[in-house]
Design a protein around this motif. Structure first.
Motif, PDB file in Angstrom:
ATOM      1  N   THR A 226       0.850  -1.183   0.000  1.00 26.87           N
ATOM      2  CA  THR A 226       0.000   0.000   0.000  1.00 26.87           C
ATOM      3  C   THR A 226       0.891   1.240   0.000  1.00 26.87           C
ATOM      4  N   VAL A 227       0.440   2.254  -0.690  1.00 32.44           N
ATOM      5  CA  VAL A 227       1.100   3.553  -0.658  1.00 32.44           C
ATOM      6  C   VAL A 227       0.189   4.570   0.018  1.00 32.44           C
ATOM      7  N   ASP A 228      -1.087   4.591  -0.425  1.00 36.96           N
ATOM      8  CA  ASP A 228      -1.974   5.643   0.052  1.00 36.96           C
ATOM      9  C   ASP A 228      -3.385   5.168   0.379  1.00 36.96           C
ATOM     10  N   GLY A 229      -3.629   3.853   0.302  1.00 36.10           N
ATOM     11  CA  GLY A 229      -4.934   3.329   0.655  1.00 36.10           C
ATOM     12  C   GLY A 229      -5.971   3.446  -0.434  1.00 36.10           C
ATOM     13  N   ASP A 230      -5.582   3.864  -1.644  1.00 34.15           N
ATOM     14  CA  ASP A 230      -6.531   4.039  -2.739  1.00 34.15           C
ATOM     15  C   ASP A 230      -6.408   2.903  -3.751  1.00 34.15           C
ATOM     16  N   THR A 231      -7.493   2.173  -3.954  1.00 36.00           N
ATOM     17  CA  THR A 231      -7.529   1.105  -4.942  1.00 36.00           C
ATOM     18  C   THR A 231      -7.933   1.686  -6.294  1.00 36.00           C
ATOM     19  N   SER A 232      -7.115   1.479  -7.300  1.00 33.97           N
ATOM     20  CA  SER A 232      -7.315   2.103  -8.594  1.00 33.97           C
ATOM     21  C   SER A 232      -8.451   1.465  -9.386  1.00 33.97           C
ATOM     22  N   THR A 233      -8.905   2.206 -10.384  1.00 32.57           N
ATOM     23  CA  THR A 233      -9.903   1.714 -11.334  1.00 32.57           C
ATOM     24  C   THR A 233      -9.281   0.824 -12.396  1.00 32.57           C
ATOM     25  N   ASN A 234      -7.955   0.793 -12.492  1.00 35.74           N
ATOM     26  CA  ASN A 234      -7.269   0.152 -13.621  1.00 35.74           C
ATOM     27  C   ASN A 234      -6.291  -0.947 -13.235  1.00 35.74           C
ATOM     28  N   ASP A 235      -6.192  -1.290 -11.944  1.00 35.22           N
ATOM     29  CA  ASP A 235      -5.220  -2.296 -11.510  1.00 35.22           C
ATOM     30  C   ASP A 235      -5.381  -3.618 -12.248  1.00 35.22           C
ATOM     31  N   MET A 236      -4.266  -4.195 -12.659  1.00 33.21           N
ATOM     32  CA  MET A 236      -4.297  -5.544 -13.220  1.00 33.21           C
ATOM     33  C   MET A 236      -2.904  -6.155 -13.226  1.00 33.21           C
ATOM     34  N   VAL A 237      -2.867  -7.478 -13.180  1.00 35.38           N
ATOM     35  CA  VAL A 237      -1.648  -8.245 -13.390  1.00 35.38           C
ATOM     36  C   VAL A 237      -1.962  -9.278 -14.453  1.00 35.38           C
ATOM     37  N   LEU A 238      -1.159  -9.327 -15.506  1.00 38.54           N
ATOM     38  CA  LEU A 238      -1.334 -10.298 -16.578  1.00 38.54           C
ATOM     39  C   LEU A 238      -0.068 -11.133 -16.720  1.00 38.54           C
ATOM     40  N   VAL A 239      -0.250 -12.421 -16.969  1.00 37.48           N
ATOM     41  CA  VAL A 239       0.873 -13.352 -17.124  1.00 37.48           C
ATOM     42  C   VAL A 239       0.731 -14.095 -18.445  1.00 37.48           C
ATOM     43  N   LEU A 240       1.838 -14.220 -19.175  1.00 37.36           N
ATOM     44  CA  LEU A 240       1.896 -14.998 -20.407  1.00 37.36           C
ATOM     45  C   LEU A 240       2.924 -16.112 -20.255  1.00 37.36           C
TER      46      LEU A 240
END
Length: 407
Positions: A226-240
Motif C-alpha cells: 500500500t502507498v496511500d490506501g486508494d484502490t485504482s480503477t485500472n489495476d491488473m496483473v497479466l501473465v503470459l
C-alpha cells in the motif's frame, strides 16, 4: 536449514528476457514528452492468466480483459498506454477499448481475442484515439527483443524508475526464464495500484494452474502493498506463458512445480516491493512483519493495517519511534488479539513488550528509522502464522504531487 533458491536472478532482466518475446515503447503524444504507448508480443500463442482490481468503478480495459480471459485463457500480445486511464468514459470508453484492441490485432496480424489492453493515467477524459492508433502502428513495426526497457518506460506515470526483473531456473533439464515489469507509485492499495504488472515466461504451464498460481501469489505480494490506501480503477496483473522452453507442462503435480512457483513469487514480490519503495514522494520502503498470529489471513490483515496507517507512515518519515501508533493500528485492524501479549520491534530494537513500552535505545531506533528500508515486527504471541506487508513513508511531496496531478 534454509533451502537454497532453485532460481538465479539475472543481472539485467525485463519482459523480453524469456524466449519468444518482443516489445516496443515510444512517445505517441498522449503525454507531452515521455513515452506513452507500449507493446508486448509473444511470437507464439501463450497460456494467460490475470487478476484485476476489486474496485467497482472499473476502466473499460479491466472489464474487457477479464471477460476475454474467462472465455479463452490464451493471449499473444499486450498493448498499454499511459497518460489516459479510459475510465469513467461511458459507452465511448468501451468502444475505444475495443478499437484499441482491434487496431493492435490488425497491425500484428492476430485475432482480436489474442490481444489484451491496459491503460493508466487521468480518469474521466476521453482517449485521443487517433494519437493512440498512430502510436500502436509505430510500435507494432518496431518490436524487438531489445525493447523491454522501452515497454516498461511507456507505462509509467508518476513513477521515478523502471520496475523490472528476470530470473532463470532449470525444469526438465531445460532453461526456463521468467521476466516481469510493473508500474505504480500512487493510488496503490490493490485488492486483487494505479498498478499494472506484466509477467512473461517461456515455460509451458497449464492455464488453470497458472491462474491459480497467480491468484495465490497476488495475495502474498501485490495485495500486501500500500502507498496511500486508494484502490485504482485500472489495476491488473497479466501473465503470459508461451512454452518455448519446451519443458513438460507444469501443474502442481510436476516435480519442479514448487521451484517454478518460488521463482514466480520472487518476480512478483520484487515488483511489488519496487512499487512500494517508489511510492509518490516516498523516501523509505516500510516492511511490517506480523508473527504469532492464529492464521496467515489474520497476520496479513494486521500487517496491512499497520503499513497503511497515516500516523505510522508519518512517524517513519520523521524517524519518530512512536510504537504506540503501531499497536493502535493493530487494535483497529479488526483481528482478534490480546494487546497485553503484543511485542514490537523497530529493526532489531525492542520497543514494547506485553503491550507496554520498554526503556529502549532511542538513538538506535532512530538510526534504523533513518535508513532507506524500515522494518517493523509485531508479535501477537497467539499462534504460528505470519505475514509481511510493504509500504512507504508519507511525505510532504506526496501532497505536492497529488495536488496537481491533472495539471
Amino acid at each position: 536449514m534454509v533451502k537454497k533458491a532453485a532460481y538465479t536472478v539475472l543481472p539485467k532482466g525485463s519482459v523480453t528476457a524469456p524466449l519468444g518475446y518482443q516489445a516496443a515503447g515510444l512517445h505517441a503524444g498522449i503525454k507531452r514528452k515521455k513515452k506513452d504507448v507500449g507493446l508486448l508480443l509473444s511470437t507464439v500463442p501463450a497460456a494467460a492468466a490475470g487478476v484485476f482490481t476489486m474496485n467497482t468503478v472499473r476502466a473499460a480495459c479491466v472489464t474487457q480483459n477479464e471477460q476475454q480471459l474467462q472465455a479463452m485463457p490464451y493471449l499473444q500480445a499486450i498493448v498499454v498506454n499511459s497518460g489516459n486511464a479510459n475510465a469513467c468514459t461511458g459507452a465511448q470508453g468501451d468502444a475505444d477499448a475495443k478499437a484499441m484492441q482491434s487496431h493492435t490485432a490488425a497491425e500484428l496480424g492476430l485475432p482480436s481475442h489474442a490481444v489484451a489492453i491496459a491503460s493508466t493515467g487521468v480518469i474521466g477524459v476521453p482517449m485521443p484515439m487517433e494519437t493512440l492508433k498512430q502510436g500502436i502502428t509505430q510500435a507494432a513495426g518496431g518490436v524487438s527483443e531489445a525493447g523491454g526497457d522501452d515497454f516498461s518506460e511507456a507505462m509509467l506515470t508518476t513513477d521515478t524508475c523502471l520496475k523490472q526483473i528476470a530470473v532463470q531456473l532449470t525444469i526438465d533439464g531445460k532453461t526456463v526464464t521468467i521476466g516481469g515489469a510493473a508500474k505504480g507509485s500512487g493510488m496503490i492499495h490493490p485488492n486483487m495500484a494505479t498498478m499494472l504488472a506484466f509477467v512473461t515466461t517461456d515455460a509451458k504451464v497449464d492455464p488453470a494452474a497458472l491462474q491459480t498460481l497467480l491468484r495465490q501469489t497476488t495475495d502474498q505480494t501485490y495485495n500486501c502493498i500500500t502507498v496511500d490506501g486508494d484502490t485504482s480503477t485500472n489495476d491488473m496483473v497479466l501473465v503470459l506463458a508461451n512454452g518455448l522452453a519446451d519443458n513438460h507442462t507444469l501443474t502442481p503435480a510436476h516435480p519442479d512445480w514448487a521451484d517454478f512457483a518460488a521463482a514466480f513469487r520472487h518476480v512478483s514480490e520484487k515488483l511489488a516491493k519496487d512499487i512500494a519503495r517508489d511510492g509518490e514522494g516516498a523516501t523509505k520502503l516500510v516492511e511490517v512483519h506480523v508473527k504469532g498470529a492464529v492464521s496467515v489471513s489474520v497476520a496479513t490483515q494486521a500487517a496491512k493495517k499497520v503499513v497503511g496507517s497515516s500516523l505510522v507512515k508519518t512517524a517513519v518519515f520523521g524517524a519518530d519511534a512512536n510504537w504506540g501508533r503501531i499497536l493502535a493500528a493493530v487494535g483497529y485492524s479488526g483481528i482478534p488479539f490480546d494487546a497485553g501479549r503484543v511485542n514490537i520491534w523497530l529493526g532489531d530494537v525492542p520497543v514494547a513488550q506485553n503491550g507496554m513500552g520498554l526503556s529502549f535505545d532511542e538513538e538506535a531506533a532512530k538510526a534504523h528509522l533513518l535508513g532507506d528500508t524500515v522494518q517493523i515486527t509485531v508479535d501477537l504471541n497467539l499462534g504460528d502464522a505470519s505475514a509481511t506487508a510493504y509500504g512507504c513513508d508519507l511525505t510532504y511531496d506526496y501532497v505536492r504531487i497529488n495536488a496537481s496531478y491533472r495539471t
